[in-house]
Design a protein around this motif. Structure first.
Motif, PDB file in Angstrom:
ATOM      1  N   LYS A 291       0.851  -1.182   0.000  1.00  0.00           N
ATOM      2  CA  LYS A 291       0.000   0.000   0.000  1.00  0.00           C
ATOM      3  C   LYS A 291       0.890   1.235   0.000  1.00  0.00           C
ATOM      4  CE  LYS A 291      -0.638   0.246   5.031  1.00  0.00           C
ATOM      5  NZ  LYS A 291      -1.635   0.326   6.127  1.00  0.00           N
ATOM      6  N   MET A 292       0.323   2.378  -0.377  1.00  0.00           N
ATOM      7  CA  MET A 292       1.122   3.596  -0.440  1.00  0.00           C
ATOM      8  C   MET A 292       0.217   4.799  -0.260  1.00  0.00           C
ATOM      9  SD  MET A 292       3.500   5.161  -3.505  1.00  0.00           S
ATOM     10  CE  MET A 292       2.057   5.924  -4.290  1.00  0.00           C
ATOM     11  N   HIS A 293       0.448   5.529   0.801  1.00  0.00           N
ATOM     12  CA  HIS A 293      -0.260   6.785   1.046  1.00  0.00           C
ATOM     13  C   HIS A 293       0.787   7.871   1.244  1.00  0.00           C
ATOM     14  CE1 HIS A 293      -2.991   9.381   3.851  1.00  0.00           C
ATOM     15  NE2 HIS A 293      -2.864   9.897   2.649  1.00  0.00           N
ATOM     16  N   ILE A 294       0.999   8.701   0.214  1.00  0.00           N
ATOM     17  CA  ILE A 294       1.976   9.781   0.313  1.00  0.00           C
ATOM     18  C   ILE A 294       1.499  10.776   1.363  1.00  0.00           C
ATOM     19  CG2 ILE A 294       3.108  11.670  -0.914  1.00  0.00           C
ATOM     20  CD1 ILE A 294       4.049   8.877  -1.737  1.00  0.00           C
ATOM     21  N   THR A 295       2.355  11.055   2.333  1.00  0.00           N
ATOM     22  CA  THR A 295       1.978  11.935   3.436  1.00  0.00           C
ATOM     23  C   THR A 295       2.869  13.164   3.574  1.00  0.00           C
ATOM     24  OG1 THR A 295       3.328  10.561   4.910  1.00  0.00           O
ATOM     25  CG2 THR A 295       0.953  10.072   4.803  1.00  0.00           C
ATOM     26  N   HIS A 296       3.969  13.225   2.798  1.00  0.00           N
ATOM     27  CA  HIS A 296       4.894  14.341   2.923  1.00  0.00           C
ATOM     28  C   HIS A 296       5.403  14.767   1.542  1.00  0.00           C
ATOM     29  CE1 HIS A 296       5.007  12.605   6.954  1.00  0.00           C
ATOM     30  NE2 HIS A 296       5.537  13.736   7.397  1.00  0.00           N
ATOM     31  N   VAL A 297       5.663  16.052   1.381  1.00  0.00           N
ATOM     32  CA  VAL A 297       6.357  16.579   0.215  1.00  0.00           C
ATOM     33  C   VAL A 297       7.400  17.581   0.705  1.00  0.00           C
ATOM     34  CG1 VAL A 297       4.514  16.243  -1.476  1.00  0.00           C
ATOM     35  CG2 VAL A 297       4.565  18.346  -0.115  1.00  0.00           C
ATOM     36  N   SER A 298       8.506  17.645   0.001  1.00  0.00           N
ATOM     37  CA  SER A 298       9.517  18.663   0.272  1.00  0.00           C
ATOM     38  C   SER A 298      10.160  19.052  -1.045  1.00  0.00           C
ATOM     39  CB  SER A 298      10.565  18.155   1.281  1.00  0.00           C
ATOM     40  OG  SER A 298      11.185  16.964   0.816  1.00  0.00           O
ATOM     41  N   ALA A 299      10.744  20.242  -1.089  1.00  0.00           N
ATOM     42  CA  ALA A 299      11.304  20.734  -2.340  1.00  0.00           C
ATOM     43  C   ALA A 299      12.365  21.788  -2.052  1.00  0.00           C
ATOM     44  CB  ALA A 299      10.205  21.325  -3.223  1.00  0.00           C
ATOM     45  N   SER A 300      13.293  21.947  -2.988  1.00  0.00           N
ATOM     46  CA  SER A 300      14.311  22.981  -2.906  1.00  0.00           C
ATOM     47  C   SER A 300      14.973  23.128  -4.274  1.00  0.00           C
ATOM     48  CB  SER A 300      15.363  22.631  -1.853  1.00  0.00           C
ATOM     49  OG  SER A 300      16.379  23.619  -1.794  1.00  0.00           O
ATOM     50  N   PHE A 301      15.156  24.357  -4.707  1.00  0.00           N
ATOM     51  CA  PHE A 301      15.864  24.671  -5.941  1.00  0.00           C
ATOM     52  C   PHE A 301      15.233  23.952  -7.133  1.00  0.00           C
ATOM     53  CE2 PHE A 301      20.097  24.524  -8.421  1.00  0.00           C
ATOM     54  CZ  PHE A 301      19.815  25.715  -9.042  1.00  0.00           C
ATOM     55  N   GLU A 302      15.813  22.851  -7.596  1.00  0.00           N
ATOM     56  CA  GLU A 302      15.302  22.167  -8.782  1.00  0.00           C
ATOM     57  C   GLU A 302      14.818  20.745  -8.480  1.00  0.00           C
ATOM     58  OE1 GLU A 302      18.539  22.401 -11.524  1.00  0.00           O
ATOM     59  OE2 GLU A 302      18.079  24.458 -12.119  1.00  0.00           O
ATOM     60  N   THR A 303      14.623  20.419  -7.218  1.00  0.00           N
ATOM     61  CA  THR A 303      14.265  19.053  -6.835  1.00  0.00           C
ATOM     62  C   THR A 303      13.050  19.051  -5.931  1.00  0.00           C
ATOM     63  OG1 THR A 303      16.609  18.439  -6.912  1.00  0.00           O
ATOM     64  CG2 THR A 303      15.119  16.918  -5.795  1.00  0.00           C
ATOM     65  N   PHE A 304      12.181  18.062  -6.124  1.00  0.00           N
ATOM     66  CA  PHE A 304      11.130  17.839  -5.136  1.00  0.00           C
ATOM     67  C   PHE A 304      11.001  16.351  -4.869  1.00  0.00           C
ATOM     68  CE2 PHE A 304       8.439  17.162  -8.898  1.00  0.00           C
ATOM     69  CZ  PHE A 304       7.572  16.154  -8.493  1.00  0.00           C
ATOM     70  N   THR A 305      10.432  16.038  -3.728  1.00  0.00           N
ATOM     71  CA  THR A 305      10.239  14.650  -3.344  1.00  0.00           C
ATOM     72  C   THR A 305       8.880  14.495  -2.686  1.00  0.00           C
ATOM     73  OG1 THR A 305      11.144  12.828  -2.010  1.00  0.00           O
ATOM     74  CG2 THR A 305      11.386  15.017  -1.122  1.00  0.00           C
ATOM     75  N   ALA A 306       8.294  13.339  -2.903  1.00  0.00           N
ATOM     76  CA  ALA A 306       7.032  12.961  -2.251  1.00  0.00           C
ATOM     77  C   ALA A 306       7.273  11.602  -1.615  1.00  0.00           C
ATOM     78  CB  ALA A 306       5.901  12.890  -3.267  1.00  0.00           C
ATOM     79  N   TYR A 307       6.849  11.439  -0.360  1.00  0.00           N
ATOM     80  CA  TYR A 307       7.171  10.180   0.305  1.00  0.00           C
ATOM     81  C   TYR A 307       6.129   9.822   1.355  1.00  0.00           C
ATOM     82  CZ  TYR A 307       9.373  13.402   3.721  1.00  0.00           C
ATOM     83  OH  TYR A 307       9.631  14.421   4.614  1.00  0.00           O
ATOM     84  N   SER A 308       6.109   8.536   1.643  1.00  0.00           N
ATOM     85  CA  SER A 308       5.292   8.013   2.733  1.00  0.00           C
ATOM     86  C   SER A 308       6.219   7.688   3.892  1.00  0.00           C
ATOM     87  CB  SER A 308       4.521   6.774   2.281  1.00  0.00           C
ATOM     88  OG  SER A 308       5.429   5.750   1.883  1.00  0.00           O
ATOM     89  N   THR A 309       5.638   7.389   5.048  1.00  0.00           N
ATOM     90  CA  THR A 309       6.449   7.047   6.210  1.00  0.00           C
ATOM     91  C   THR A 309       6.062   5.655   6.711  1.00  0.00           C
ATOM     92  OG1 THR A 309       4.860   8.166   7.659  1.00  0.00           O
ATOM     93  CG2 THR A 309       6.745   9.449   6.893  1.00  0.00           C
ATOM     94  N   GLY A 310       6.769   5.189   7.738  1.00  0.00           N
ATOM     95  CA  GLY A 310       6.502   3.866   8.269  1.00  0.00           C
ATOM     96  C   GLY A 310       7.473   2.833   7.738  1.00  0.00           C
ATOM     97  N   PRO A 311       7.360   1.584   8.188  1.00  0.00           N
ATOM     98  CA  PRO A 311       8.276   0.521   7.748  1.00  0.00           C
ATOM     99  C   PRO A 311       8.310   0.335   6.242  1.00  0.00           C
ATOM    100  CG  PRO A 311       7.005  -0.191   9.652  1.00  0.00           C
ATOM    101  CD  PRO A 311       6.413   1.114   9.226  1.00  0.00           C
ATOM    102  N   GLU A 312       7.193   0.590   5.549  1.00  0.00           N
ATOM    103  CA  GLU A 312       7.162   0.449   4.095  1.00  0.00           C
ATOM    104  C   GLU A 312       7.263   1.808   3.406  1.00  0.00           C
ATOM    105  OE1 GLU A 312       4.802  -2.456   1.872  1.00  0.00           O
ATOM    106  OE2 GLU A 312       3.884  -3.016   3.777  1.00  0.00           O
ATOM    107  N   SER A 313       8.034   2.709   3.975  1.00  0.00           N
ATOM    108  CA  SER A 313       8.148   4.052   3.396  1.00  0.00           C
ATOM    109  C   SER A 313       8.663   3.990   1.963  1.00  0.00           C
ATOM    110  CB  SER A 313       9.078   4.916   4.250  1.00  0.00           C
ATOM    111  OG  SER A 313      10.382   4.354   4.312  1.00  0.00           O
TER     112      SER A 313
END
Length: 312
Positions: free
Chosen positions: A136-158
């Motif tokens: 399963k996958m529930h994206i709960t966080h986003v972060s970004a800076s300059f020319e990069t961004f990331t989206a991620y979930s947390t927990g053991p199956e992050s």
């Protein structure tokens, strides 16, 4: 809008001490505020998010959350682009923010390959057997800076999904293709990641177990992996071959390709005992941050020195 802000700043500068606020003798614990008129600068109100965002079957959402209105709950900003995250795990981007005029022609675009479990599972990292796809996958966080961004979930199956854009005088919107697909680093998945840090050219990930992993460009030592001259050749943070020069990177021209270590491709754990006698000491990182060409961490030792134990 930037031109308006510049004009307001210049006007405030001309006022001199009038704009300053002072702590009074009668109320020394109260920090006063000075308010100025911002009538000429109006916030930009972006358009509503799409109404037809899909149901994310693989997110494992409970009924109460499914019944809530879908709305943006987190934002991250990179160069000319905003990344939005909804309460249900939809990742969106708004990429017409070059100046105060272009945003009027922009719109929120849904990114399915950063939101949907089946789309992420199609990535070669998962589809060719290198890693089992997430259940399963529930994206709960986003972060970004300059020319990069990331989206991620947390927990053991992050799951950590990244994308790096490029800017040019053509505008960012021409360089971010439809159906943008993420970069997925195999060794960063299922690591119980709780925070992803982004500098200009270097990156970090903090895990729930207190480990800090870094990768990307050397950036004058921002990866925290130690002096490249003291790292075995070919190891993360070191040179391709052992350097024979007596001086270290601190005394050499970083602009010279020969003097800068190659980028670290695989996230590597940072150790916090550089230059100490306690090579076996363990540390727990409980917060970290990155930007530009630097990175910082709040760290606590998990083992006491003998001198510390004796003093108790």
């Amino acid at each position: 809008m930037r031109e308006e802000i510049r004009r307001v700043n210049e006007a405030l500068d001309e006022l001199g001490d009038i704009t300053k606020a002072y702590v009074s003798k009668d109320h020394p614990q109260v920090i006063p505020c000075h308010v100025w008129d911002m009538e000429r600068v109006e916030p930009c109100q972006l358009p509503d998010i799409p109404e037809d965002l899909p149901h994310l079957a693989g997110a494992g959402l409970d009924r109460d959350l499914l019944d809530e209105e879908t709305q943006i709950i987190k934002l991250a900003a990179l160069d000319h682009v905003l990344i939005g995250l909804t309460n249900k795990g939809h990742v969106l981007r708004f990429n017409r923010l070059e100046d105060e005029a272009t945003y009027r022609h922009g719109h929120w675009e849904y990114l399915p390959y950063f939101s949907e479990l089946d789309k992420v599972s199609e990535h070669p990292v998962f589809s060719v057997g290198r890693l089992a796809p997430p259940s399963k996958m529930h994206i709960t966080h986003v972060s970004a800076s300059f020319e990069t961004f990331t989206a991620y979930s947390t927990g053991p199956e992050s799951v950590v999904l990244m994308s790096r854009t490029q800017t040019s005088n053509l505008g960012t919107q021409t360089l971010m293709q439809p159906h943008l697909k993420p970069t997925i680093i195999p060794s960063l998945q299922y690591r119980n990641v709780i925070s992803v840090l982004l500098g200009d050219y270097h990156y970090g990930a903090l895990t729930a177990t207190g480990k800090l992993l870094t990768w990307g460009a050397f950036s004058k030592g921002a990866l925290g992996l130690g002096d490249p001259a003291n790292i075995d050749a070919g190891q993360p943070g070191g040179y391709h071959v052992k350097k024979q020069h007596p001086t270290t990177w601190r005394h050499r021209r970083l602009e010279d390709d020969e003097s800068t270590p190659p980028d670290v491709r695989d996230p590597t754990e940072v150790h916090f005992n550089h230059g100490t006698e306690h090579k076996g000491k363990h540390a727990h990182v409980f917060a970290a941050a990155a930007a530009g060409w630097h990175m910082g961490a709040l760290v606590i030792d998990l083992q006491q020195d003998a001198s510390e134990r004796d003093s108790l």
